[in-house]
Each structure stands twice: as structure tokens, then as C-alpha cells.
Scaffold this active site. Structure first.
Site, PDB file in Angstrom:
ATOM      1  N   HIS A 256       0.832  -1.214   0.000  1.00 29.03           N
ATOM      2  CA  HIS A 256       0.000   0.000   0.000  1.00 29.03           C
ATOM      3  C   HIS A 256       0.859   1.254   0.000  1.00 29.03           C
ATOM      4  O   HIS A 256       2.010   1.248   0.440  1.00 29.03           O
ATOM      5  CB  HIS A 256      -0.912   0.035   1.237  1.00 29.03           C
ATOM      6  CG  HIS A 256      -0.169   0.140   2.548  1.00 29.03           C
ATOM      7  ND1 HIS A 256       0.507  -0.922   3.113  1.00 29.03           N
ATOM      8  CD2 HIS A 256       0.004   1.188   3.399  1.00 29.03           C
ATOM      9  CE1 HIS A 256       1.061  -0.539   4.257  1.00 29.03           C
ATOM     10  NE2 HIS A 256       0.784   0.750   4.453  1.00 29.03           N
TER      11      HIS A 256
ATOM     12  N   ASP B  57       0.184   4.984   1.846  1.00 30.35           N
ATOM     13  CA  ASP B  57      -0.678   5.359   2.967  1.00 30.35           C
ATOM     14  C   ASP B  57      -1.798   6.307   2.545  1.00 30.35           C
ATOM     15  O   ASP B  57      -1.574   7.255   1.784  1.00 30.35           O
ATOM     16  CB  ASP B  57       0.162   6.041   4.063  1.00 30.35           C
ATOM     17  CG  ASP B  57       1.110   5.056   4.739  1.00 30.35           C
ATOM     18  OD1 ASP B  57       0.742   3.870   4.877  1.00 30.35           O
ATOM     19  OD2 ASP B  57       2.215   5.488   5.123  1.00 30.35           O
TER      20      ASP B  57
ATOM     21  N   HIS C 160       4.629   0.287   0.355  1.00 36.35           N
ATOM     22  CA  HIS C 160       5.406  -0.444   1.350  1.00 36.35           C
ATOM     23  C   HIS C 160       4.615  -1.608   1.921  1.00 36.35           C
ATOM     24  O   HIS C 160       3.387  -1.670   1.784  1.00 36.35           O
ATOM     25  CB  HIS C 160       5.940   0.487   2.443  1.00 36.35           C
ATOM     26  CG  HIS C 160       4.898   1.310   3.132  1.00 36.35           C
ATOM     27  ND1 HIS C 160       4.387   2.482   2.597  1.00 36.35           N
ATOM     28  CD2 HIS C 160       4.246   1.139   4.303  1.00 36.35           C
ATOM     29  CE1 HIS C 160       3.498   2.986   3.424  1.00 36.35           C
ATOM     30  NE2 HIS C 160       3.374   2.188   4.465  1.00 36.35           N
TER      31      HIS C 160
ATOM     32  N   ARG D 110       5.427   7.345  14.231  1.00 36.55           N
ATOM     33  CA  ARG D 110       5.328   7.811  12.847  1.00 36.55           C
ATOM     34  C   ARG D 110       4.771   9.224  12.787  1.00 36.55           C
ATOM     35  O   ARG D 110       3.814   9.539  13.499  1.00 36.55           O
ATOM     36  CB  ARG D 110       4.409   6.883  12.049  1.00 36.55           C
ATOM     37  CG  ARG D 110       4.444   7.182  10.560  1.00 36.55           C
ATOM     38  CD  ARG D 110       3.472   6.316   9.784  1.00 36.55           C
ATOM     39  NE  ARG D 110       2.336   7.113   9.364  1.00 36.55           N
ATOM     40  CZ  ARG D 110       1.305   6.622   8.703  1.00 36.55           C
ATOM     41  NH1 ARG D 110       1.235   5.339   8.408  1.00 36.55           N
ATOM     42  NH2 ARG D 110       0.330   7.416   8.328  1.00 36.55           N
TER      43      ARG D 110
HETATM   44  C1  OGA Z   1       2.949   2.608   8.228  1.00 37.16           C
HETATM   45  C2  OGA Z   1       3.306   1.231   7.915  1.00 37.16           C
HETATM   46  C3  OGA Z   1       5.350   0.033   8.142  1.00 37.16           C
HETATM   47  C4  OGA Z   1       6.143  -0.587   9.222  1.00 37.16           C
HETATM   48  O1  OGA Z   1       3.395   3.123   9.263  1.00 37.16           O
HETATM   49  O2  OGA Z   1       2.241   3.220   7.413  1.00 37.16           O
HETATM   50  O3  OGA Z   1       2.780   0.654   7.000  1.00 37.16           O
HETATM   51  O4  OGA Z   1       7.203  -1.136   8.902  1.00 37.16           O
HETATM   52  N1  OGA Z   1       4.273   0.731   8.672  1.00 37.16           N
HETATM   53  O5  OGA Z   1       5.726  -0.531  10.378  1.00 37.16           O
HETATM   54 MN    MN Z   2       1.680   2.181   5.740  1.00 34.14          MN
END
Ligand code: OGA
Ligand code: MN
Length: 287
Positions: A109, A111, A263, A278
Site C-alpha cells: 500500500h 498510505d 510499502h 510515525r
Molecule cells: C505505516 C506502515 C510500516 C512498518 O506506518 O504506514 O505501514 O514497517 N508501517 O511498520
Molecule cells: Mn503504511
């Protein structure tokens, strides 16, 4: 490949940029992100992000405030549509996975593409990582577009697709969020259309802008044809030549260009603990 040379054209600020694959991912070193960034360092990092699409900084000691400050150098911080941030800093998501809560981001995906202006990028910082496992993969959606056949490129040129928060809805139901609340989110974040092929607003490169997590169908196309075409397009993110796989250590900062990449967080470490923070930067409307 042309992007191997940049950002050498910028004033030297001492940062080292070490590519990790020919197409995507670079590690930036010789920089302390806890200190205010100079204009030259900010420009270098921004250019590295555009060139490599995801950049990694190891061994950074960042508290929440410093993490936000780094992110603010690159744009306006945004709030997640549904996920609550930390009490005093709602822009910061504390993402914790452990025995009770297994990682759920193991689907390709970008985000938040189900809103009109999906994020420019996110900065993800590791506080605690499992002794083994918990890697994150990133895929270069410019390379994914360029690798398509001319026939497929023709089919998707000028098309729009509907994006929806389906994957979040599944997770919300699993977590027991009540239906009334979900209905409220549906009213606030209705399905939204985005171009299947997006032009990156800064690099002007064409890229593939659909994901298995959030794309529903291509507008104006027979549903069976749309489904088959989307399956083919989704599969591009799984091609290793377009990917970089990052092995986290404690106190790493990863900054991805959410416009140019997808990702996938590998969920292979349960019941070990993985704790991250994040911060997300607002993006513009894709065209
Ligand atoms: C995000 C996600 C990736 C991770 O924070 O959007 O997909 O490695 N995380 O935690
Ligand atoms: Mn993500």
C-alpha cells in the site's frame, strides 16, 4: 541509471548518501537529526528522497519533539483520518506490536490514498525492534510503471480509479470498533477517485498509483476487465527488481515518499515486540 549521481549537484553539507539498490532506497549517514537541520542539509535530504524514494538514517537519538521537527522541515504535519496519535502530540502515531497486537500492515500500500490529498510521505522511527524479523519492504512505483508493456500503458492512460479504506475497515471490525463509528468514517471519507497513472508533482515522472489495499475499480471499465487489469497492476509491487528491503535496528529513521512508493511491513515476528513512532506530511491532490 541517471539518479546515481544526485544529490552531488547540491552544496556539500557532509551527508553521505549510499544507494542500496540501483532503483530505490539509500542510506544517509554522517548527519545528526537531533540537531536543527541547516538549509543545505534539508535540501540534500529532500533531493535524496526524490532520487531514491525512501531514505534511511541509522543510530539517531530522537525524542518525539525532535522527530516532529525533522518532519516539519519537509512540510506540514497531518493527522491520520482514524488512528489516534499520542495524547499531547496527535500528529505522532505510536505504533506498537506485541503478543496482544500482531502487525497488520503486511499488505502492499501507499498510505491513506482514500482521501483527496494523500500524504507526501511519512517518517517512521524505531524504538524497539524484534531480535529477528520485522523488516519493511518498499517498491518503486516509477519503475513499476516503466516496466509495464506498451499495451497495458495504453489501457490505463488517462484512467481514474476509486480508492476506499476497505483494509482499515477490516482491521476496525477485527478490533471491535462499532458499526456506527465506522459509518461515521464512511460519511467523512467517502470513496475518492485518483489517476491510475500519476505524474509525480516534483520529479514529473509517471508512476503507478493503485494498490491492492485501497483501490477498488477503474472507472468506466467493465468490472471483470478492471479486476483483471488491477490484479496485474497490483502484482508489479511484488517484483524484486523494484524493491528494497530494510532491516531495522533500534533508533532508525525511515522517510518514504508516499507518492512514489508502496510499502509492506513483514509480520513475521509475533509475539516479539516492535515499537515505532510515525509522523506524516501532508500531500497534494494527485494528477
Ligand atoms: C505505516 C506502515 C510500516 C512498518 O506506518 O504506514 O505501514 O514497517 N508501517 O511498520
Ligand atoms: Mn503504511
Amino acid at each position: 541509471m541517471s539518479n546515481l549521481s544526485t544529490p552531488n549537484s547540491l552544496p556539500n553539507c557532509g551527508i553521505q548518501c549510499t544507494p542500496m539498490t540501483p532503483a530505490i532506497g539509500a542510506e544517509l549517514s554522517n548527519i545528526n537529526l537531533a540537531e536543527p537541520l541547516s538549509d543545505a542539509a534539508t535540501a540534500f535530504i529532500r533531493q535524496a528522497l526524490l532520487d531514491w524514494k525512501v531514505i534511511f538514517f541509522r543510530d539517531q537519538q530522537l525524542d518525539t519533539e525532535q522527530l516532529m521537527n525533522v518532519a516539519r522541515s519537509f512540510g506540514k504535519l497531518s493527522l491520520h483520518p482514524f488512528l489516534s496519535g499520542k495524547p499531547d502530540t496527535p500528529e505522532v502515531l505510536a505504533i506498537s506490536r506485541n503478543r496482544e497486537r500482531r502487525g497488520g500492515e503486511n499488505i502492499w500500500h501507499s498510505d491513506v490514498t482514500f482521501i483527496p490529498n494523500p500524504p507526501l510521505g511519512s517518517l517512521l522511527y524505531s524504538h524497539e525492534i524484534p531480535p529477528i524479523g520485522g523488516d519493511t519492504l518498499f517498491a518503486d512505483m516509477v519503475a513499476a510503471y516503466e516496466g509495464l508493456s506498451d499495451e497495458v500503458k495504453q489501457k490505463i492512460e488517462g484512467r481514474q480509479a476509486i480508492h476506499d479504506f476497505r483494509a482499515h475497515r477490516v482491521l476496525m471490525r477485527k478490533a471491535g470498533v462499532d458499526e456506527e463509528k465506522i459509518a461515521g468514517y464512511e460519511a467523512k471519507f467517502p470513496p475518492t477517485a485518483h489517476p491510475v497513472v500519476r505524474t509525480h508533482p516534483e520529479t514529473k515522472r509517471k508512476l503507478l498509483n493503485v494498490s491492492v489495499a485501497f483501490t477498488e475499480y477503474i472507472i468506466g471499465m467493465d468490472r471483470a476487465e478492471s479486476d483483471a487489469l488491477l490484479q496485474h497492476l497490483y502484482a508489479q509491487a511484488s517484483i524484486p527488481e523494484y524493491q528494497v528491503r530494510f532491516k531495522w535496528t533500534k533508533n532508525c529513521l525511515t522517510f518514504w515518499d508516499n507518492r512514489a512508493t508502496q510499502h509492506y511491513a513483514v509480520s513475521d515476528y509475533w509475539p516479539a515486540v516492535r515499537t515505532m513512532e510515525r509522523v506524516t506530511i501532508e500531500g497534494d491532490i494527485p494528477c
